[in-house]
Design a protein around this motif. Structure first.
Motif, PDB file in Angstrom:
ATOM      1  N   THR A  85      -5.245   3.915  -9.306  1.00 47.36           N
ATOM      2  CA  THR A  85      -5.818   4.213 -10.057  1.00 47.36           C
ATOM      3  C   THR A  85      -5.722   5.306 -10.373  1.00 47.36           C
ATOM      4  O   THR A  85      -5.299   5.021 -11.461  1.00 47.36           O
ATOM      5  N   VAL A  86      -5.353   6.561 -10.206  1.00 48.13           N
ATOM      6  CA  VAL A  86      -5.280   7.401 -10.313  1.00 48.13           C
ATOM      7  C   VAL A  86      -3.352   7.052 -11.213  1.00 48.13           C
ATOM      8  O   VAL A  86      -3.142   7.944 -11.747  1.00 48.13           O
ATOM      9  N   LEU A  87      -2.501   7.075 -10.543  1.00 46.50           N
ATOM     10  CA  LEU A  87      -0.951   6.404 -11.185  1.00 46.50           C
ATOM     11  C   LEU A  87      -1.419   6.087 -12.094  1.00 46.50           C
ATOM     12  O   LEU A  87      -1.139   6.383 -13.868  1.00 46.50           O
ATOM     13  N   LEU A  88      -2.043   4.743 -12.666  1.00 48.44           N
ATOM     14  CA  LEU A  88      -2.465   3.590 -13.442  1.00 48.44           C
ATOM     15  C   LEU A  88      -3.074   4.939 -14.611  1.00 48.44           C
ATOM     16  O   LEU A  88      -2.746   4.433 -15.799  1.00 48.44           O
ATOM     17  N   GLN A  89      -4.378   5.665 -14.593  1.00 44.21           N
ATOM     18  CA  GLN A  89      -4.497   6.064 -15.412  1.00 44.21           C
ATOM     19  C   GLN A  89      -3.761   7.465 -15.943  1.00 44.21           C
ATOM     20  O   GLN A  89      -4.310   7.500 -17.642  1.00 44.21           O
ATOM     21  N   THR A  90      -3.137   7.970 -15.594  1.00 48.62           N
ATOM     22  CA  THR A  90      -2.199   8.707 -15.732  1.00 48.62           C
ATOM     23  C   THR A  90      -1.032   8.462 -16.740  1.00 48.62           C
ATOM     24  O   THR A  90      -0.162   9.397 -16.976  1.00 48.62           O
ATOM     25  N   GLY A  91      -1.208   7.225 -16.421  1.00 45.55           N
ATOM     26  CA  GLY A  91      -0.128   7.123 -17.276  1.00 45.55           C
ATOM     27  C   GLY A  91       1.430   7.370 -16.862  1.00 45.55           C
ATOM     28  O   GLY A  91       2.906   7.153 -16.818  1.00 45.55           O
ATOM     29  N   LYS A  92       1.313   7.394 -15.206  1.00 48.13           N
ATOM     30  CA  LYS A  92       2.212   8.030 -14.032  1.00 48.13           C
ATOM     31  C   LYS A  92       3.248   7.387 -13.211  1.00 48.13           C
ATOM     32  O   LYS A  92       3.927   7.106 -12.741  1.00 48.13           O
ATOM     33  N   ALA A  93       2.404   6.127 -13.651  1.00 47.29           N
ATOM     34  CA  ALA A  93       2.620   4.519 -12.198  1.00 47.29           C
ATOM     35  C   ALA A  93       3.925   4.334 -12.734  1.00 47.29           C
ATOM     36  O   ALA A  93       5.466   3.560 -12.113  1.00 47.29           O
ATOM     37  N   GLY A  94       4.940   3.946 -13.922  1.00 40.49           N
ATOM     38  CA  GLY A  94       6.314   3.273 -13.688  1.00 40.49           C
ATOM     39  C   GLY A  94       5.381   2.249 -14.176  1.00 40.49           C
ATOM     40  O   GLY A  94       4.498   1.626 -13.276  1.00 40.49           O
ATOM     41  N   LYS A  95       6.699   1.158 -13.492  1.00 35.06           N
ATOM     42  CA  LYS A  95       6.115  -0.106 -12.854  1.00 35.06           C
ATOM     43  C   LYS A  95       5.822   0.184 -11.371  1.00 35.06           C
ATOM     44  O   LYS A  95       6.833   0.741 -10.325  1.00 35.06           O
ATOM     45  N   SER A 154      14.731  -6.625  -2.333  1.00 33.84           N
ATOM     46  CA  SER A 154      14.831  -6.774  -3.586  1.00 33.84           C
ATOM     47  C   SER A 154      14.352  -7.002  -4.447  1.00 33.84           C
ATOM     48  O   SER A 154      14.527  -6.283  -5.323  1.00 33.84           O
ATOM     49  N   LEU A 155      13.272  -7.256  -4.379  1.00 36.53           N
ATOM     50  CA  LEU A 155      12.154  -7.518  -5.131  1.00 36.53           C
ATOM     51  C   LEU A 155      11.507  -5.899  -5.661  1.00 36.53           C
ATOM     52  O   LEU A 155      11.334  -5.930  -7.115  1.00 36.53           O
ATOM     53  N   SER A 156      11.687  -5.592  -4.530  1.00 35.03           N
ATOM     54  CA  SER A 156      11.281  -3.935  -5.178  1.00 35.03           C
ATOM     55  C   SER A 156      12.042  -2.747  -5.430  1.00 35.03           C
ATOM     56  O   SER A 156      11.334  -2.203  -6.042  1.00 35.03           O
ATOM     57  N   ALA A 157      13.219  -3.541  -5.678  1.00 35.95           N
ATOM     58  CA  ALA A 157      14.759  -2.803  -5.893  1.00 35.95           C
ATOM     59  C   ALA A 157      13.936  -2.984  -7.896  1.00 35.95           C
ATOM     60  O   ALA A 157      14.321  -1.940  -8.704  1.00 35.95           O
ATOM     61  N   SER A 158      13.061  -3.406  -8.369  1.00 36.21           N
ATOM     62  CA  SER A 158      13.043  -3.794  -9.908  1.00 36.21           C
ATOM     63  C   SER A 158      11.898  -3.056 -10.257  1.00 36.21           C
ATOM     64  O   SER A 158      10.832  -2.488 -11.342  1.00 36.21           O
ATOM     65  N   PHE A 159      11.085  -2.357  -8.610  1.00 33.19           N
ATOM     66  CA  PHE A 159       9.524  -0.986  -9.526  1.00 33.19           C
ATOM     67  C   PHE A 159       9.668   0.525  -9.501  1.00 33.19           C
ATOM     68  O   PHE A 159      10.631   0.577  -8.872  1.00 33.19           O
ATOM     69  N   ASP A 160       9.229   0.865 -10.114  1.00 29.93           N
ATOM     70  CA  ASP A 160       9.551   2.903  -9.984  1.00 29.93           C
ATOM     71  C   ASP A 160       8.516   3.416  -8.725  1.00 29.93           C
ATOM     72  O   ASP A 160       9.031   4.256  -8.110  1.00 29.93           O
ATOM     73  N   THR A 161       7.713   2.414  -8.567  1.00 27.20           N
ATOM     74  CA  THR A 161       6.218   3.158  -7.567  1.00 27.20           C
ATOM     75  C   THR A 161       6.061   1.855  -6.275  1.00 27.20           C
ATOM     76  O   THR A 161       5.718   0.752  -7.454  1.00 27.20           O
ATOM     77  N   ILE A 162       6.451   2.019  -5.363  1.00 24.17           N
ATOM     78  CA  ILE A 162       5.724   1.441  -4.078  1.00 24.17           C
ATOM     79  C   ILE A 162       4.778   1.565  -4.049  1.00 24.17           C
ATOM     80  O   ILE A 162       5.439   2.778  -3.105  1.00 24.17           O
ATOM     81  N   ILE A 163       3.624   1.041  -3.681  1.00 29.67           N
ATOM     82  CA  ILE A 163       2.507   1.567  -2.301  1.00 29.67           C
ATOM     83  C   ILE A 163       2.176   0.849  -1.095  1.00 29.67           C
ATOM     84  O   ILE A 163       1.914  -0.605  -1.959  1.00 29.67           O
ATOM     85  N   ILE A 164       2.379   0.531  -0.285  1.00 32.07           N
ATOM     86  CA  ILE A 164       2.382  -0.224   0.534  1.00 32.07           C
ATOM     87  C   ILE A 164       1.677   0.188   1.766  1.00 32.07           C
ATOM     88  O   ILE A 164       0.541   1.199   2.097  1.00 32.07           O
ATOM     89  N   ASP A 165       0.190  -0.707   1.464  1.00 32.53           N
ATOM     90  CA  ASP A 165      -0.639  -0.863   2.293  1.00 32.53           C
ATOM     91  C   ASP A 165      -1.164  -1.359   3.920  1.00 32.53           C
ATOM     92  O   ASP A 165      -1.045  -1.946   3.572  1.00 32.53           O
ATOM     93  N   GLY A 166      -0.896  -0.608   5.024  1.00 32.60           N
ATOM     94  CA  GLY A 166      -0.820  -1.018   6.085  1.00 32.60           C
ATOM     95  C   GLY A 166      -1.741  -1.462   6.604  1.00 32.60           C
ATOM     96  O   GLY A 166      -2.952  -1.559   6.519  1.00 32.60           O
TER      97      GLY A 166
END
Length: 264
Positions: free
Chosen positions: A25-35, A126-138
């Motif tokens: 949410t913080v990354l999205l609200q601040t515009g710092k998430a990228g993809k 391979s899919l993750s390579a297309s994204f700037d930020t990946i967050i994994i909830d373990g």
């Protein structure tokens, strides 16, 4: 924008999924998430719920389909299966307005299917390579580290409540990373969640066990209310909990994205 892979883990009941959703949410609200790609590796699949996203298919569903086809399908079905794996993974990807989410889900079939798990993990990487930020909830507990979704992350965050058990769990995870090499990561730190005082004592306990503390998130009535009512965390705009998460995100987890440059 430099790619960042962040994984969240810890013992059950510490608020890992809430912290994951708040960080997103913080990354999205601040515009710092990228993809942004969120990976829900917990079979309970609560992250889409907290983000207000609806997931129709999980990686667990794909795994079941592959197992059943391998056991009961025709030769043509099996041949087609090998060609369509990447497509099936894309089908499991849920795209929302400004992020995507992939739920690993759970499987009903018992037994060890390590080769298949390796194939699915490779597909996720391979899919993750297309994204700037990946967050994994373990997944809760320690075993999920041995079934890691990805082989390497930039930062591993261990969420703990304000108990000695949570701190000891974090120390065990640190040992698994450093000694057993179950996962490669550049940095590992502890975040205390739902804190109501005793920060000095918590800091000493963590230091005694050789743990870096990334920050403290206080108990937040607004977050608790959203969780109780089933309202997405993404609708929050203020409150002590979200403010603490924003500080951790800006100063510790993604500092380079929030640095301001001045022209002289």
């Amino acid at each position: 924008m430099r790619k960042r892979i962040l994984a969240i883990c810890g013992k059950g009941g510490t608020g890992k999924t809430l912290f994951t959703a708040a960080t997103a949410t913080v990354l999205l609200q601040t515009g710092k998430a990228g993809k942004l790609l969120l990976i829900d590796a917990d079979p309970a699949m609560n992250l889409p719920y907290l983000m207000g996203a609806k997931v129709k298919r999980s990686m667990g569903d794909i795994r079941e389909h592959v197992i059943n086809t391998a056991r009961e399908g025709s030769d043509a079905d099996k041949e087609q299966l090998g060609r369509s794996m990447d497509y099936m993974v894309m089908e499991a990807l849920t795209e929302v307005d400004d992020y995507a989410i992939l739920a690993m889900g759970r499987t009903e079939t018992l037994g060890c299917f390590c080769p298949l798990n390796d194939v699915l993990r490779a597909a996720v990487e391979s899919l993750s390579a297309s994204f700037d930020t990946i967050i994994i909830d373990g997944e809760a507990g320690l075993e999920q580290l041995n079934r890691q979704v990805m082989r390497r992350v930039d930062t591993l965050v261990v969420i703990s409540d304000a108990t000695s058990r949570g701190v000891r769990t974090a120390a065990i995870i640190k040992g698994m990373i450093e000694k057993d090499r179950v996962l490669q990561c550049d940095s590992l730190g502890l975040i205390f969640n739902r804190v109501q005082g005793n920060q000095d004592l918590l800091e000493r306990q963590a230091t005694d066990l050789g743990l870096d503390v990334f920050g403290y998130v206080p108990y937040d009535q607004a977050i608790a209310h959203h969780d109780l009512m089933g309202e997405p965390i993404t609708s929050l705009r203020e409150g002590p909990g979200l403010l603490a998460v924003r500080t951790i995100v800006e100063d510790v987890l993604f500092p380079s994205r929030f640095q301001t440059s001045t022209i002289t």
